[in-house]
Motif scaffolding. Structure first.
Motif, short mmCIF file in Angstrom:
data_model
loop_
_atom_site.label_atom_id
_atom_site.label_comp_id
_atom_site.label_asym_id
_atom_site.label_seq_id
_atom_site.Cartn_x
_atom_site.Cartn_y
_atom_site.Cartn_z
N MET A 1 64.44 78.25 69.02
CA MET A 1 64.37 78.62 67.60
C MET A 1 64.73 77.42 66.72
SD MET A 1 66.40 81.67 65.56
CE MET A 1 65.76 82.98 66.60
N LYS A 2 63.93 77.20 65.68
CA LYS A 2 64.17 76.10 64.75
C LYS A 2 65.49 76.31 63.99
CE LYS A 2 60.67 74.36 62.45
NZ LYS A 2 59.65 74.01 61.44
N THR A 3 66.21 75.22 63.74
CA THR A 3 67.43 75.28 62.93
C THR A 3 67.20 74.52 61.62
OG1 THR A 3 68.87 75.38 64.87
CG2 THR A 3 69.87 74.66 62.81
N ILE A 4 67.47 75.18 60.51
CA ILE A 4 67.34 74.56 59.18
C ILE A 4 68.72 74.49 58.55
CG2 ILE A 4 66.22 74.65 56.93
CD1 ILE A 4 64.17 74.56 59.13
N PRO A 5 69.35 73.31 58.55
CA PRO A 5 70.69 73.21 57.96
C PRO A 5 70.65 73.37 56.44
CG PRO A 5 69.88 71.03 58.54
CD PRO A 5 68.87 72.02 59.05
N PHE A 6 71.72 73.95 55.88
CA PHE A 6 71.78 74.14 54.43
C PHE A 6 71.80 72.81 53.70
CE2 PHE A 6 74.38 74.71 50.53
CZ PHE A 6 73.44 75.45 49.81
N SER A 7 72.57 71.87 54.22
CA SER A 7 72.61 70.54 53.61
C SER A 7 72.55 69.49 54.71
CB SER A 7 73.87 70.35 52.77
OG SER A 7 75.02 70.40 53.58
N ASN A 8 72.09 68.30 54.34
CA ASN A 8 71.95 67.20 55.29
C ASN A 8 72.08 65.90 54.52
OD1 ASN A 8 71.31 65.45 57.36
ND2 ASN A 8 69.60 66.67 58.12
N PRO A 9 73.25 65.28 54.52
CA PRO A 9 73.50 64.11 53.67
C PRO A 9 72.53 62.96 53.94
CG PRO A 9 75.54 64.92 54.63
CD PRO A 9 74.43 65.65 55.31
N ASP A 10 72.20 62.24 52.87
CA ASP A 10 71.33 61.07 52.96
C ASP A 10 72.18 59.85 53.30
OD1 ASP A 10 69.26 59.18 52.66
OD2 ASP A 10 69.67 58.99 50.50
N ILE A 11 72.68 59.79 54.53
CA ILE A 11 73.55 58.69 54.98
C ILE A 11 72.84 57.92 56.10
CG2 ILE A 11 75.75 58.11 56.07
CD1 ILE A 11 76.93 60.63 54.75
N THR A 12 72.73 56.62 55.92
CA THR A 12 72.05 55.77 56.89
C THR A 12 73.07 54.96 57.71
OG1 THR A 12 71.91 53.87 55.40
CG2 THR A 12 70.13 55.51 55.27
N GLU A 13 72.58 54.33 58.76
CA GLU A 13 73.43 53.46 59.58
C GLU A 13 73.97 52.31 58.74
OE1 GLU A 13 74.63 53.78 62.66
OE2 GLU A 13 73.72 55.79 62.64
N LYS A 14 73.18 51.83 57.81
CA LYS A 14 73.62 50.75 56.93
C LYS A 14 74.80 51.20 56.05
CE LYS A 14 71.91 47.25 53.70
NZ LYS A 14 70.74 46.76 52.91
N ASP A 15 74.74 52.46 55.58
CA ASP A 15 75.86 53.01 54.79
C ASP A 15 77.13 53.05 55.63
OD1 ASP A 15 74.08 53.49 52.69
OD2 ASP A 15 73.70 55.56 53.32
N ILE A 16 76.98 53.50 56.88
CA ILE A 16 78.13 53.59 57.78
C ILE A 16 78.70 52.21 58.06
CG2 ILE A 16 78.83 54.23 60.13
CD1 ILE A 16 76.65 56.47 59.94
N GLU A 17 77.82 51.22 58.20
CA GLU A 17 78.27 49.85 58.43
C GLU A 17 79.03 49.30 57.21
OE1 GLU A 17 79.18 46.63 60.59
OE2 GLU A 17 78.18 48.44 61.34
N SER A 18 78.58 49.67 56.02
CA SER A 18 79.29 49.26 54.79
C SER A 18 80.70 49.82 54.76
CB SER A 18 78.51 49.72 53.55
OG SER A 18 77.27 49.10 53.45
N VAL A 19 80.84 51.09 55.16
CA VAL A 19 82.16 51.72 55.24
C VAL A 19 83.03 50.96 56.25
CG1 VAL A 19 83.43 53.81 55.87
CG2 VAL A 19 81.31 53.99 54.56
N ALA A 20 82.45 50.66 57.40
CA ALA A 20 83.19 49.94 58.45
C ALA A 20 83.62 48.55 57.96
CB ALA A 20 82.34 49.81 59.71
N ASP A 21 82.76 47.89 57.19
CA ASP A 21 83.09 46.56 56.66
C ASP A 21 84.32 46.61 55.76
OD1 ASP A 21 80.99 45.38 58.00
OD2 ASP A 21 79.65 45.34 56.25
#
Length: 376
Positions: A1-21
């Motif tokens: 069965m397909k799952t449709i999440p209510f929300s799904n943040p627009d976060i990329t690997e580059k965003d995560i790397e910026s946080v890590a930096d």
């Protein structure tokens, strides 16, 4: 069965790397990303000034303080909103005065505002429900006629426009949310915009304990004065780093949200058991809200959708004046805010985030309409 999440943040690997930096740098607050996010938010909204805060509630509280709301003052708010809108007023010692809402959009009923204004009224805080812009021309005129301070609760409204102006620019301040389900998220967080330099300076001072000189402007490290009673309502720099990429990409996010809302509208507009505001290009579609008809049990519909692994929510189930705190303090009774009550009983928030495909929305609509057929 397909799952449709209510929300799904627009976060990329580059965003995560910026946080890590930022975390690796050891400079976790008062950093360059906070200033960059503020600058980018000004560019996007057209506001002259912006300051990041720990959350939208903090932004509303700070704006109420900067507006001078205090004991014995009254401030008008919609009866249908998140409690944060009213809480921000309560924190200052002022009293929220609730006004009923439009039964379909959930926004303030302009024609009811006049009857709520008294000698104690000092301001109005409209809320752009689900990103659908309020009638800011009408609200601004009332504020001008009665010399009231206008603060916009823009928690749902990054990208919402009224008469070619981004919401948040019509009064003293606009307060935006970066909560996880919002169009842009920093976990918790928010931003206050203003076109009044003195006002935003007051917000900036109050968000940082009332300290008169931020770290980057101090002649000697640790040397500053505290001239008023402030709060610790600051955003960390790694949170800001998470938001920077999202605001840079937001025009794409918003375009997809509008596309998704348009698909919902085209499929559902003929269904006799559903109501929703007409699609407009000026709405940012934090949510796609529908109201089920009188003869349909909203809660049963939601439960069936959840069984189909379709993420849904309610914004909001209980009008604020009917929450126990406000009911006990001010003696509100049922049926005082009939439209807000009806809206709370009948609304369903459907997923509309930018990661949805057309087939996902068609799947939601197919199941929703099938459930409604059996519910009537």
């Amino acid at each position: 069965m397909k799952t449709i999440p209510f929300s799904n943040p627009d976060i990329t690997e580059k965003d995560i790397e910026s946080v890590a930096d930022v975390i690796r740098s050891g400079w976790l607050t008062h950093g360059n990303y906070s200033k960059l996010l503020e600058d980018l938010f000004c560019q996007y909204t057209g506001a002259k000034f912006a300051t990041t805060v720990s959350n939208c509630t903090a932004g509303l509280h700070l704006s109420c303080l900067a507006a001078g709301f205090s004991n014995n003052d009254e401030v008008i708010v919609p009866a249908q909103t998140h409690v944060a809108t009213a809480h921000a007023i309560e924190y200052t010692g002022a009293k929220p005065i609730f006004v009923d809402v439009n039964s379909v959009s959930g926004n303030l009923q302009i024609e009811l505002i006049h009857s709520k204004i008294s000698e104690k009224t000092k301001g109005i805080i409209p809320v752009h429900m689900a990103g659908y812009p309020c009638d800011m021309k009408g609200i601004k005129k009332i504020c001008k006629d009665y010399n009231l301070t206008l603060i916009e609760d823009c928690a749902h409204s990054i990208g919402s426009i009224f008469n070619n102006t981004h919401v948040g620019n019509f009064g003293k301040a606009g307060c935006f949310s970066f909560y996880p389900t919002k169009q842009i998220t920093t976990g918790e967080g928010g931003v206050v915009v203003s076109n009044d330099k003195k006002f935003i300076k007051k917000v900036q001072t109050l968000k940082a304990f009332g300290i008169d000189t931020p770290p980057n402007l101090r002649k000697k490290p640790g040397l500053y004065d505290v001239k008023e009673l402030g709060y610790n309502y600051r955003m960390t720099d790694f949170q800001a780093a998470l938001g920077v990429g999202q605001i840079k990409r937001y025009h794409q996010n918003l375009k997809k949200r509008k596309r998704n809302a348009k698909i919902y509208s085209s499929i559902l507009h003929k269904n006799q058991n559903i109501l929703f505001p007409k699609f407009i290009n000026d709405c940012s579609y934090f949510l796609f809200q529908i109201l089920v008809s009188e003869n349909v049990n909203r809660d049963l519909v939601m439960l069936e959708l959840i069984k189909k692994k379709i993420g849904v929510s309610i914004h909001y189930a209980t009008p604020v004046p009917y929450m126990t705190y406000y009911k006990q303090k001010y003696g509100f009774r049922k049926n005082q805010y009939k439209n807000a009550e009806y809206f709370g009983m009948k609304n369903i928030s459907l997923p509309v985030h930018s990661n949805l495909k057309q087939a996902d929305i068609e799947y939601v609509c197919f199941n929703l309409q099938k459930i409604l057929e059996n519910a009537v």
